[in-house]
Design an enzyme around this catalytic site. Structure first.
Site, short mmCIF file in Angstrom:
data_model
loop_
_atom_site.label_atom_id
_atom_site.label_comp_id
_atom_site.label_asym_id
_atom_site.label_seq_id
_atom_site.Cartn_x
_atom_site.Cartn_y
_atom_site.Cartn_z
N HIS A 1 -2.58 0.81 6.86
CA HIS A 1 -2.97 0.78 5.45
C HIS A 1 -3.21 2.20 4.96
CE1 HIS A 1 -4.38 -0.93 1.73
NE2 HIS A 1 -5.55 -0.30 1.82
N GLU B 1 -5.96 1.27 -4.52
CA GLU B 1 -5.16 0.74 -3.42
C GLU B 1 -4.44 -0.53 -3.81
OE1 GLU B 1 -7.46 -0.70 -0.08
OE2 GLU B 1 -9.06 -1.43 -1.39
N CYS C 1 0.82 -1.22 0.00
CA CYS C 1 0.00 0.00 0.00
C CYS C 1 0.85 1.27 0.00
CB CYS C 1 -0.97 -0.01 1.17
SG CYS C 1 -0.22 0.00 2.81
#
Length: 293
Positions: A168, A180, A109
């Site tokens: 994240h 993402e 991420c």
């Protein structure tokens, strides 16, 4: 008469034999069908989906979307090489699905966010993990989870986790969508924005010059606090030397640590927290930093 009937039967048979091909090809040449690859259909939805994005933010979105179109893999630890870009990953000991990540060249991420904003800014401005990126001195604006999507613009970064564990991060596209690198076993994707659960907040990235009083910490595992006192709630621990932005400083609780004693604390707006000046490089009272009111 018989000849005419035979001619009509041949015409009908020819039409019926052509039907399967017409069904497979679709009603018009070039029209999208169910045979369109899933990666291409996902890429079609990736882009700036709302007005208001800066040119740099739009470039970051475009860079991330090229990875969706390319079908790039999520790879744990991917994107954290010497320069921004896809790299082979590592095995995440907490995730059995990551067993093939060392064979997959891609991004995790924060690796994707690093790459996207390096492409947008022309320099490596967001190198680091998700929590380092969220607490970056390059925040032009910050938004809490309670504010929802209303203030967000394409290119803003959405963070998930807690104050001491942002795990994240994703890039907002607008219209309730984000791009993402989600998890092992998947490819870079467009997802619905997840505002429930552990959504923590968002920030808008400043790709220009950093403003304010920028300093550097030292030491490892240094905690910031909700108030200018050690008994107050812990907010975040600097894993090692970290670049910070100081808004103001004041005299408060006296702290003795690392062979030093000091009663000066600094407020860090990017963390919404305080840290003792013992762990900020420089004099006990920082030059040029105003006193907190």
């Amino acid at each position: 008469m018989r000849t005419r009937i035979r001619g009509k039967l041949i015409t009908i048979l020819t039409f019926l034999m052509a039907l399967p091909a017409m069904v497979l090809l679709g009603p018009l040449s070039g029209t999208a069908s169910a045979a369109t690859p899933p990666a291409q259909r996902a890429a079609d939805t990736c882009g700036v989906l709302a007005p208001g994005a800066s040119d740099a933010a739009a470039r970051a979105v475009a860079a991330a979307c090229t990875q969706v179109a390319a079908g790039t893999w999520y790879s744990w630890g991917g994107g954290h090489g010497a320069q921004p870009g896809a790299t082979y990953g590592q095995i995440d000991p907490t995730d059995p699905a990551s067993e093939h990540d060392p064979e997959r060249k891609g991004f995790d991420c924060s690796g994707l966010v690093r790459y996207a904003y390096a492409q947008a800014a022309g320099s490596d401005i967001l190198n680091g993990s998700a929590d380092t990126q969220y607490y970056s001195v390059r925040a032009a604006a910050r938004f809490t989870a309670a504010q929802g999507q209303a203030p967000l613009l394409p290119g803003d970064l959405l963070a998930y986790g807690t104050s001491d564990n942002i795990h994240h991060i994703a890039i907002y596209l607008g219209a309730g969508k984000m791009v993402e690198a989600k998890q092992s076993g998947t490819r870079i994707m467009v997802s619905e924005v997840r505002l429930g659960g552990d959504y923590f907040g968002a920030l808008r990235v400043n790709t220009g010059a950093v403003t304010g009083h920028v300093h550097r910490t030292w030491g490892t595992g240094v905690w910031t606090h909700a108030e200018a006192s050690t008994p107050s709630r812990r907010v975040y621990a600097f894993p090692d030397a970290t670049t910070i932005r100081v808004e103001c400083q004041k005299h408060a609780e006296t702290v003795t640590a690392e062979g030093y004693t000091n009663d000066v604390w600094s407020y860090l707006p990017d963390y919404r927290a305080w840290v003792t000046n013992i762990y900020i490089q420089g004099p006990a009272w920082l030059d040029g930093v105003p006193t907190c009111s």
